[in-house]
Design a protein around this motif. Structure first.
Motif, mmCIF file in Angstrom:
data_model
loop_
_atom_site.group_PDB
_atom_site.id
_atom_site.type_symbol
_atom_site.label_atom_id
_atom_site.label_comp_id
_atom_site.label_asym_id
_atom_site.label_seq_id
_atom_site.Cartn_x
_atom_site.Cartn_y
_atom_site.Cartn_z
ATOM 1 N N ILE A 144 1.211 63.572 119.395
ATOM 2 C CA ILE A 144 0.966 65.149 121.131
ATOM 3 C C ILE A 144 1.970 65.578 120.760
ATOM 4 O O ILE A 144 3.399 65.345 120.959
ATOM 5 C CB ILE A 144 0.936 64.022 122.177
ATOM 6 C CG1 ILE A 144 0.083 63.023 122.169
ATOM 7 C CG2 ILE A 144 0.310 64.972 123.418
ATOM 8 C CD1 ILE A 144 0.146 62.018 123.548
ATOM 9 N N SER A 145 1.771 67.011 120.724
ATOM 10 C CA SER A 145 3.177 67.824 120.096
ATOM 11 C C SER A 145 3.528 68.981 120.902
ATOM 12 O O SER A 145 5.156 68.951 121.250
ATOM 13 C CB SER A 145 3.428 68.328 118.629
ATOM 14 O OG SER A 145 2.195 69.362 119.131
ATOM 15 N N ASN A 146 2.607 69.020 121.380
ATOM 16 C CA ASN A 146 2.619 69.766 123.145
ATOM 17 C C ASN A 146 1.814 70.435 123.640
ATOM 18 O O ASN A 146 0.764 69.627 123.156
ATOM 19 C CB ASN A 146 3.695 71.671 122.456
ATOM 20 C CG ASN A 146 2.679 71.568 120.924
ATOM 21 O OD1 ASN A 146 2.053 71.602 121.150
ATOM 22 N ND2 ASN A 146 3.039 73.562 121.205
ATOM 23 N N GLY A 147 1.867 70.693 124.871
ATOM 24 C CA GLY A 147 0.826 71.723 125.355
ATOM 25 C C GLY A 147 1.410 70.494 126.396
ATOM 26 O O GLY A 147 1.862 69.986 126.868
ATOM 27 N N THR A 148 0.603 70.691 128.027
ATOM 28 C CA THR A 148 0.326 69.764 129.210
ATOM 29 C C THR A 148 -1.087 68.969 128.565
ATOM 30 O O THR A 148 -2.557 69.444 128.342
ATOM 31 C CB THR A 148 -0.140 70.694 130.429
ATOM 32 O OG1 THR A 148 0.855 71.548 130.371
ATOM 33 C CG2 THR A 148 -0.053 69.696 131.899
ATOM 34 N N LEU A 149 -1.606 68.369 129.214
ATOM 35 C CA LEU A 149 -2.399 66.753 128.860
ATOM 36 C C LEU A 149 -2.412 66.018 129.724
ATOM 37 O O LEU A 149 -1.083 65.061 129.859
ATOM 38 C CB LEU A 149 -2.113 65.854 127.110
ATOM 39 C CG LEU A 149 -2.903 64.511 127.168
ATOM 40 C CD1 LEU A 149 -4.123 65.270 126.654
ATOM 41 C CD2 LEU A 149 -2.477 63.721 125.498
ATOM 42 N N ILE A 166 4.871 60.958 120.434
ATOM 43 C CA ILE A 166 5.043 61.883 121.340
ATOM 44 C C ILE A 166 6.005 62.195 121.444
ATOM 45 O O ILE A 166 7.295 62.567 121.103
ATOM 46 C CB ILE A 166 4.947 61.431 122.373
ATOM 47 C CG1 ILE A 166 3.477 60.132 123.282
ATOM 48 C CG2 ILE A 166 4.919 62.520 123.372
ATOM 49 C CD1 ILE A 166 3.318 59.877 124.243
ATOM 50 N N LEU A 167 5.782 64.331 120.156
ATOM 51 C CA LEU A 167 7.135 65.096 120.091
ATOM 52 C C LEU A 167 7.475 66.245 121.657
ATOM 53 O O LEU A 167 8.688 66.058 121.300
ATOM 54 C CB LEU A 167 6.357 65.320 119.004
ATOM 55 C CG LEU A 167 5.879 64.837 117.926
ATOM 56 C CD1 LEU A 167 5.414 65.728 116.763
ATOM 57 C CD2 LEU A 167 7.240 63.945 117.248
ATOM 58 N N GLY A 168 6.611 66.249 121.906
ATOM 59 C CA GLY A 168 6.242 67.149 122.836
ATOM 60 C C GLY A 168 5.667 67.085 124.174
ATOM 61 O O GLY A 168 4.561 66.407 124.033
ATOM 62 N N GLY A 191 2.042 50.357 113.638
ATOM 63 C CA GLY A 191 1.312 49.435 115.316
ATOM 64 C C GLY A 191 2.534 49.957 115.649
ATOM 65 O O GLY A 191 3.481 48.945 117.217
ATOM 66 N N TRP A 192 3.450 51.131 116.539
ATOM 67 C CA TRP A 192 4.262 51.580 116.623
ATOM 68 C C TRP A 192 3.957 52.740 117.813
ATOM 69 O O TRP A 192 3.253 53.345 117.522
ATOM 70 C CB TRP A 192 5.301 52.107 116.087
ATOM 71 C CG TRP A 192 4.910 53.046 114.800
ATOM 72 C CD1 TRP A 192 4.634 52.684 113.496
ATOM 73 C CD2 TRP A 192 5.195 54.508 114.910
ATOM 74 N NE1 TRP A 192 4.667 53.795 113.067
ATOM 75 C CE2 TRP A 192 4.664 54.880 113.773
ATOM 76 C CE3 TRP A 192 5.763 54.630 115.829
ATOM 77 C CZ2 TRP A 192 5.119 56.592 113.228
ATOM 78 C CZ3 TRP A 192 6.036 56.593 115.409
ATOM 79 C CH2 TRP A 192 5.254 57.141 114.425
ATOM 80 N N ALA A 193 4.930 53.402 118.690
ATOM 81 C CA ALA A 193 5.178 54.090 119.772
ATOM 82 C C ALA A 193 6.211 54.739 119.585
ATOM 83 O O ALA A 193 7.268 53.875 119.797
ATOM 84 C CB ALA A 193 4.244 53.936 120.871
ATOM 85 N N ARG A 194 6.552 55.901 119.291
ATOM 86 C CA ARG A 194 8.084 56.668 119.705
ATOM 87 C C ARG A 194 7.371 58.325 120.414
ATOM 88 O O ARG A 194 6.313 58.605 121.181
ATOM 89 C CB ARG A 194 8.015 57.350 118.130
ATOM 90 C CG ARG A 194 9.020 57.913 118.267
ATOM 91 C CD ARG A 194 9.830 57.667 116.636
ATOM 92 N NE ARG A 194 8.660 58.841 116.467
ATOM 93 C CZ ARG A 194 8.575 59.454 114.732
ATOM 94 N NH1 ARG A 194 9.752 58.410 114.234
ATOM 95 N NH2 ARG A 194 8.171 59.751 114.072
ATOM 96 N N ILE A 195 8.632 58.669 121.262
ATOM 97 C CA ILE A 195 8.992 59.265 122.219
ATOM 98 C C ILE A 195 10.287 59.917 121.794
ATOM 99 O O ILE A 195 11.222 59.492 121.836
ATOM 100 C CB ILE A 195 8.858 59.488 123.701
ATOM 101 C CG1 ILE A 195 7.783 58.933 124.497
ATOM 102 C CG2 ILE A 195 9.181 60.669 124.616
ATOM 103 C CD1 ILE A 195 7.570 57.948 125.946
#
Length: 253
Positions: A144-149, A166-168, A191-195
């Motif tokens: 997920i790089s940008n925008g409103t989700l 999640i980049l932005g 198996g990783w998650a990142r912000i």
């Protein structure tokens, strides 16, 4: 994520017609070639991507509303990569309904379902309503790089098997089960998650941000307003950003 707008193919969802690389049949719009496709209007049925294993398919949602009563609304069966991009100043909705016609273990289970690596990006707004199980589910990786989700789901909100990165952007998840999770426990390095940027707001019936292996928060804002377990992983690395957790059980586990 830049492309030449002159290379776009336009698909009028209110009156879809077959063009080169796109077929329309029995409530399904099937894209079989790589490229950029601008989707406008409302459609009841499924947008299916069935491209070559080396093809990148970009869907530009331009005030699009896609609802499917019998399965995934966007279903990426095959591609090298799928990108769903919201055009600036637009509001878009992708939704399924409670009952699917195919419910086997390997069948789609989300309003947006992809077997290819999936990127959600853009400058507009995308609302995903997962009324069957998941909101967004990639059996590869998910960026997920940008925008409103905005994701609402009766089970998991956002699931990437290999990773969720999640980049932005502005991400809001309201899920009855886990909000965001990465599930691959079998392959090393997955198996990783990142912000690393953006704002993530979560309301979850179960876990807020869960990874089988590592959860990493380097920048941005994570606000878990309600969850059973706030942040859960085998390893949890918080290098920066702002983290707020309100949980019934563990805050960070």
């Amino acid at each position: 994520l830049k492309w030449d707008s002159s290379d776009e193919e336009a698909i009028d969802l209110a009156n879809p017609t077959a063009i080169d690389g796109v077929s329309v049949e029995n409530g399904t719009i099937t894209i079989t070639s790589g490229g950029t496709y601008r989707l406008t209007g409302e459609y009841s049925g499924q947008v299916k991507i069935e491209a070559g294993r080396s093809d990148t398919v970009r869907l530009v949602l331009d005030n699009a509303k896609i609802t499917n009563s019998t399965g995934a609304a966007i279903n990426v069966v095959s591609a090298a990569e799928a990108i769903i991009y919201t055009a600036a100043g637009t509001t878009n909705t992708v939704a399924d309904e409670a009952n699917y016609t195919a419910t086997g273990d390997d069948d789609p289970d989300a309003a947006i379902y992809s077997t290819a690596n999936l990127t959600l990006a853009g400058e507009g707004t995308l609302t995903v309503n997962g009324n069957h199980e998941e909101g967004v589910h990639s059996t590869g990786g998910l960026v997920i790089s940008n925008g409103t989700l905005n994701v609402n789901s009766v089970k998991t909100g956002i699931k990437g098997k290999n990773y969720v990165d999640i980049l932005g952007g502005e991400v809001s998840v309201n899920s009855q089960k886990d909000a965001i999770k990465a599930t691959n426990s079998k392959e090393e390095g997955y198996g990783w998650a990142r912000i690393t940027g953006g704002t993530v707001k979560v309301i979850a019936g179960d876990d807020g941000l869960k990874a089988i292996r590592t959860v990493e928060i380097a920048d941005g804002t994570l606000n878990i307003e309600k969850a059973r377990e706030g942040v859960e992983g085998q390893y949890i690395n918080i290098f920066g950003g702002t983290v707020s957790v309100n949980s019934i059980d563990d805050g960070i586990n």
